[in-house]
Design a protein around this motif. Sequence first.
Motif, PDB file in Angstrom:
ATOM      1  N   ILE A 179      -3.189   5.044  -2.664  1.00  0.00           N
ATOM      2  CA  ILE A 179      -4.150   5.976  -2.089  1.00  0.00           C
ATOM      3  C   ILE A 179      -3.674   7.375  -2.462  1.00  0.00           C
ATOM      4  O   ILE A 179      -2.537   7.745  -2.153  1.00  0.00           O
ATOM      5  CB  ILE A 179      -4.203   5.846  -0.558  1.00  0.00           C
ATOM      6  CG1 ILE A 179      -4.520   4.414  -0.157  1.00  0.00           C
ATOM      7  CG2 ILE A 179      -5.206   6.820   0.026  1.00  0.00           C
ATOM      8  CD1 ILE A 179      -4.224   4.122   1.300  1.00  0.00           C
ATOM      9  N   GLN A 209      -4.038  -0.488   6.965  1.00  0.00           N
ATOM     10  CA  GLN A 209      -3.141  -1.142   6.020  1.00  0.00           C
ATOM     11  C   GLN A 209      -1.709  -0.618   6.115  1.00  0.00           C
ATOM     12  O   GLN A 209      -0.818  -1.156   5.484  1.00  0.00           O
ATOM     13  CB  GLN A 209      -3.647  -0.948   4.582  1.00  0.00           C
ATOM     14  CG  GLN A 209      -4.786  -1.859   4.202  1.00  0.00           C
ATOM     15  CD  GLN A 209      -6.119  -1.421   4.774  1.00  0.00           C
ATOM     16  OE1 GLN A 209      -6.311  -0.272   5.119  1.00  0.00           O
ATOM     17  NE2 GLN A 209      -7.041  -2.350   4.904  1.00  0.00           N
ATOM     18  N   PRO A 246      -0.048   2.283   4.983  1.00  0.00           N
ATOM     19  CA  PRO A 246       0.563   2.596   3.690  1.00  0.00           C
ATOM     20  C   PRO A 246       1.872   3.362   3.844  1.00  0.00           C
ATOM     21  O   PRO A 246       2.038   4.161   4.758  1.00  0.00           O
ATOM     22  CB  PRO A 246      -0.499   3.467   3.012  1.00  0.00           C
ATOM     23  CG  PRO A 246      -1.273   4.060   4.122  1.00  0.00           C
ATOM     24  CD  PRO A 246      -1.259   3.050   5.234  1.00  0.00           C
ATOM     25  N   TRP A 259       0.849  -1.183   0.000  1.00  0.00           N
ATOM     26  CA  TRP A 259       0.000   0.000   0.000  1.00  0.00           C
ATOM     27  C   TRP A 259       0.884   1.232   0.000  1.00  0.00           C
ATOM     28  O   TRP A 259       1.825   1.341   0.794  1.00  0.00           O
ATOM     29  CB  TRP A 259      -0.903   0.020   1.231  1.00  0.00           C
ATOM     30  CG  TRP A 259      -2.043  -0.934   1.157  1.00  0.00           C
ATOM     31  CD1 TRP A 259      -1.996  -2.284   1.339  1.00  0.00           C
ATOM     32  CD2 TRP A 259      -3.401  -0.617   0.867  1.00  0.00           C
ATOM     33  NE1 TRP A 259      -3.237  -2.823   1.185  1.00  0.00           N
ATOM     34  CE2 TRP A 259      -4.126  -1.826   0.901  1.00  0.00           C
ATOM     35  CE3 TRP A 259      -4.071   0.559   0.592  1.00  0.00           C
ATOM     36  CZ2 TRP A 259      -5.492  -1.876   0.661  1.00  0.00           C
ATOM     37  CZ3 TRP A 259      -5.432   0.506   0.367  1.00  0.00           C
ATOM     38  CH2 TRP A 259      -6.133  -0.700   0.399  1.00  0.00           C
ATOM     39  N   TYR A 286      -1.481  -1.265  -4.182  1.00  0.00           N
ATOM     40  CA  TYR A 286      -2.604  -0.384  -3.899  1.00  0.00           C
ATOM     41  C   TYR A 286      -2.063   1.030  -3.741  1.00  0.00           C
ATOM     42  O   TYR A 286      -1.021   1.239  -3.114  1.00  0.00           O
ATOM     43  CB  TYR A 286      -3.304  -0.801  -2.598  1.00  0.00           C
ATOM     44  CG  TYR A 286      -4.070  -2.081  -2.716  1.00  0.00           C
ATOM     45  CD1 TYR A 286      -5.417  -2.064  -3.040  1.00  0.00           C
ATOM     46  CD2 TYR A 286      -3.460  -3.314  -2.508  1.00  0.00           C
ATOM     47  CE1 TYR A 286      -6.144  -3.235  -3.136  1.00  0.00           C
ATOM     48  CE2 TYR A 286      -4.173  -4.491  -2.618  1.00  0.00           C
ATOM     49  CZ  TYR A 286      -5.513  -4.448  -2.928  1.00  0.00           C
ATOM     50  OH  TYR A 286      -6.229  -5.605  -3.040  1.00  0.00           O
ATOM     51  N   HIS A 345      -8.413   9.480   5.090  1.00  0.00           N
ATOM     52  CA  HIS A 345      -8.757   8.272   4.347  1.00  0.00           C
ATOM     53  C   HIS A 345      -8.958   7.132   5.336  1.00  0.00           C
ATOM     54  O   HIS A 345      -8.373   7.120   6.417  1.00  0.00           O
ATOM     55  CB  HIS A 345      -7.668   7.923   3.318  1.00  0.00           C
ATOM     56  CG  HIS A 345      -6.348   7.580   3.931  1.00  0.00           C
ATOM     57  ND1 HIS A 345      -6.012   6.308   4.306  1.00  0.00           N
ATOM     58  CD2 HIS A 345      -5.291   8.368   4.249  1.00  0.00           C
ATOM     59  CE1 HIS A 345      -4.799   6.319   4.824  1.00  0.00           C
ATOM     60  NE2 HIS A 345      -4.344   7.548   4.796  1.00  0.00           N
ATOM     61  N   HIS A 374      -7.973   4.014   5.187  1.00  0.00           N
ATOM     62  CA  HIS A 374      -7.067   2.886   4.989  1.00  0.00           C
ATOM     63  C   HIS A 374      -5.841   2.923   5.905  1.00  0.00           C
ATOM     64  O   HIS A 374      -4.795   2.391   5.548  1.00  0.00           O
ATOM     65  CB  HIS A 374      -6.626   2.833   3.529  1.00  0.00           C
ATOM     66  CG  HIS A 374      -7.761   2.676   2.579  1.00  0.00           C
ATOM     67  ND1 HIS A 374      -8.484   1.512   2.457  1.00  0.00           N
ATOM     68  CD2 HIS A 374      -8.333   3.558   1.722  1.00  0.00           C
ATOM     69  CE1 HIS A 374      -9.432   1.671   1.560  1.00  0.00           C
ATOM     70  NE2 HIS A 374      -9.366   2.906   1.099  1.00  0.00           N
ATOM     71  N   THR A 375      -5.955   3.512   7.076  1.00  0.00           N
ATOM     72  CA  THR A 375      -4.825   3.535   8.007  1.00  0.00           C
ATOM     73  C   THR A 375      -4.465   2.152   8.557  1.00  0.00           C
ATOM     74  O   THR A 375      -3.296   1.911   8.834  1.00  0.00           O
ATOM     75  CB  THR A 375      -5.089   4.503   9.175  1.00  0.00           C
ATOM     76  OG1 THR A 375      -6.377   4.253   9.713  1.00  0.00           O
ATOM     77  CG2 THR A 375      -5.002   5.945   8.708  1.00  0.00           C
ATOM     78  N   ARG A 381      -7.334   4.286  -4.970  1.00  0.00           N
ATOM     79  CA  ARG A 381      -8.291   4.939  -4.079  1.00  0.00           C
ATOM     80  C   ARG A 381      -7.954   6.431  -4.070  1.00  0.00           C
ATOM     81  O   ARG A 381      -6.831   6.807  -3.754  1.00  0.00           O
ATOM     82  CB  ARG A 381      -8.185   4.418  -2.653  1.00  0.00           C
ATOM     83  CG  ARG A 381      -8.166   2.908  -2.505  1.00  0.00           C
ATOM     84  CD  ARG A 381      -9.527   2.310  -2.762  1.00  0.00           C
ATOM     85  NE  ARG A 381      -9.679   1.006  -2.144  1.00  0.00           N
ATOM     86  CZ  ARG A 381      -9.367  -0.133  -2.718  1.00  0.00           C
ATOM     87  NH1 ARG A 381      -8.839  -0.141  -3.901  1.00  0.00           N
ATOM     88  NH2 ARG A 381      -9.584  -1.281  -2.105  1.00  0.00           N
ATOM     89  N   ARG A 440      -7.451  -0.933  -7.763  1.00  0.00           N
ATOM     90  CA  ARG A 440      -6.576  -0.753  -6.605  1.00  0.00           C
ATOM     91  C   ARG A 440      -6.275   0.709  -6.307  1.00  0.00           C
ATOM     92  O   ARG A 440      -5.534   1.010  -5.384  1.00  0.00           O
ATOM     93  CB  ARG A 440      -5.259  -1.493  -6.840  1.00  0.00           C
ATOM     94  CG  ARG A 440      -5.426  -2.963  -6.812  1.00  0.00           C
ATOM     95  CD  ARG A 440      -4.146  -3.651  -6.438  1.00  0.00           C
ATOM     96  NE  ARG A 440      -4.372  -5.069  -6.486  1.00  0.00           N
ATOM     97  CZ  ARG A 440      -4.063  -5.832  -7.527  1.00  0.00           C
ATOM     98  NH1 ARG A 440      -3.463  -5.307  -8.557  1.00  0.00           N
ATOM     99  NH2 ARG A 440      -4.317  -7.108  -7.506  1.00  0.00           N
TER     100      ARG A 440
END
Length: 149
Positions: free
Chosen positions: A55, A134, A136, A15, A53, A129, A131-132, A122, A120
């Motif tokens: 972001i 994950q 990144p 990520w 992925y 966001h 997605h913390t 975002r 993939r």
Amino acid sequence: MKTFTPKPADLTHDWYIVDATDVVLGRLASQVATLLRGKNKPTYAPHADLGDYVIVINADKIALTGNKMGKELYSHSGRPGGLRRDSYAELLENNPERIIKAAVKGMLPKNRLAKVQLDRLRVFRGAEHPHTPQQPKTFEIAQISQQAK
């Protein structure tokens, strides 16, 4: 020496988080497309799904160069009368995510693998966001817009 071909067991999808503040749209899209395809990895193969992925945050603070504010972004639904056209100035206010997705989609190959890779991506308008978990890694784009300096 035999040619290395990545197997499904070799695939890892990391990520990355990219800050789009004052970054020119084309430079951002080319870097993001490289990450989505997996071209930054030494095990890259064009037929394999090695991408990561990505972001993109602060999509509303992207830099558009030239006369893009006067131009329009076209898309078609595939149905009769389904042509949609929106100006970049209007999209930057209302839906900046669509500008970035369209630019990245244009830099991906035109095949079945491109849809998997584009899924993939975002894109978020602000700095927040979801997605913390994950964790990144930050991906820095060195060149920013000349107007921002």
